[in-house]
Scaffold this motif. Structure first.
Motif, PDB file in Angstrom:
ATOM      1  N   LYS A 149       0.845  -1.196   0.000  1.00  0.00           N
ATOM      2  CA  LYS A 149       0.000   0.000   0.000  1.00  0.00           C
ATOM      3  C   LYS A 149       0.887   1.256   0.000  1.00  0.00           C
ATOM      4  O   LYS A 149       0.648   2.206  -0.767  1.00  0.00           O
ATOM      5  N   LEU A 150       1.898   1.228   0.823  1.00  0.00           N
ATOM      6  CA  LEU A 150       2.802   2.368   0.937  1.00  0.00           C
ATOM      7  C   LEU A 150       3.513   2.632  -0.398  1.00  0.00           C
ATOM      8  O   LEU A 150       3.567   3.773  -0.875  1.00  0.00           O
ATOM      9  N   ALA A 151       4.030   1.568  -1.011  1.00  0.00           N
ATOM     10  CA  ALA A 151       4.734   1.719  -2.297  1.00  0.00           C
ATOM     11  C   ALA A 151       3.782   2.300  -3.347  1.00  0.00           C
ATOM     12  O   ALA A 151       4.147   3.192  -4.112  1.00  0.00           O
ATOM     13  N   LYS A 152       2.550   1.782  -3.365  1.00  0.00           N
ATOM     14  CA  LYS A 152       1.565   2.270  -4.353  1.00  0.00           C
ATOM     15  C   LYS A 152       1.257   3.745  -4.123  1.00  0.00           C
ATOM     16  O   LYS A 152       1.190   4.530  -5.072  1.00  0.00           O
ATOM     17  N   GLU A 153       1.060   4.108  -2.853  1.00  0.00           N
ATOM     18  CA  GLU A 153       0.734   5.509  -2.539  1.00  0.00           C
ATOM     19  C   GLU A 153       1.861   6.441  -2.980  1.00  0.00           C
ATOM     20  O   GLU A 153       1.622   7.500  -3.560  1.00  0.00           O
ATOM     21  N   ILE A 154       3.086   6.025  -2.697  1.00  0.00           N
ATOM     22  CA  ILE A 154       4.244   6.865  -3.052  1.00  0.00           C
ATOM     23  C   ILE A 154       4.306   7.037  -4.567  1.00  0.00           C
ATOM     24  O   ILE A 154       4.433   8.149  -5.088  1.00  0.00           O
TER      25      ILE A 154
END
Ligand code: DX5
Ligand code: ZN
Length: 216
Positions: free
Chosen positions: A100-105
């Motif tokens: 989720k974090l990678a996608k958001e970034i």
């Protein structure tokens, strides 16, 4: 031959004269600026916040590689993005949902990377590889500059190179910790794309020569 990216770490720069040292990095041909962000919790040291990144953004166009050695990157990464970071690297060992974090970034328009500490295996991040632009392999325990390169990390670099090539992931391999003109050769042979180097470059009598020696 592929172009090797050199990312000097400003952890070893003169903090009273950061602008001068970053300008020096431009002059000696650095490709990226590696910014070590530590929170005194994920690692036993406190370093640079987003305010410093914002100020440095005004004086250089170099690519900013923000290495977040912090417990809660999901809370703070936006500050670094807004300050001008081009790549946000979080750690695999944090608790937040890494996909989720990678996608958001990435959705925010900057690049995302994941870093693994020496005790974390390549297998633990395999599932994340399709979602990140870069994997940072730590070759020292994170926290301080000037430590010795852990040679037993080399098989990990080779393994990662093999997985990325076999699966054709669009993902760079960055190595961080104890890189000098000798250890850089070992990393390049093992398949590294990006080399971070702090104390070696900043303590060199001739930084231009020092940086050249890293990529040949
Ligand atoms: C360590 C940092 C490194 C460090 C590298 O926790 O992530 O980027 O500054 O410094 P040297 O090249 O001196 O090992
Ligand atoms: Zn680093």
């Amino acid at each position: 031959m592929k172009k090797i990216i050199i990312a000097p770490s400003i952890l070893s720069a003169d903090f009273s004269n950061l602008a001068h040292d970053v300008k020096m990095l431009e002059q000696i041909g650095a490709d990226w600026v590696h910014i070590d962000v530590m929170d005194g919790h994920f690692v036993p040291n406190i370093t640079i916040g987003s305010g410093v990144v914002k100020s440095l953004r005004k004086i250089t166009k170099l690519f900013f590689d923000a290495h977040l050695m912090i417990t809660n990157p999901e809370k703070y990464w936006r500050d670094f993005k807004e300050a001008g970071a081009d790549l946000i690297v979080f750690h695999q060992e944090i608790l937040a949902d890494k996909k989720k974090l990678a996608k958001e970034i990435k959705d925010s328009g900057v690049k995302a990377g994941v870093s693994i500490k020496p005790k974390t295996s390549v297998e633990e991040i395999e599932g994340l590889l399709p979602y990140v632009d870069l994997v940072l392999v730590m070759t020292v325990e994170p926290g301080f500059g000037g430590q010795s390169f852990m040679e037993d990390m080399v098989p990990k670099i080779k393994r990662l190179r093999k997985v990325i090539d076999e699966k054709k992931y669009n993902c760079l391999i960055e190595i961080d910790g104890g890189i000098n003109s000798q250890t850089s050769k070992i990393c390049l042979k093992a398949g590294a794309d990006v080399l971070v180097s702090g104390s070696y470059i900043f303590s060199a009598k001739d930084p231009t020569e020092a940086i050249k020696l890293l990529s040949i």
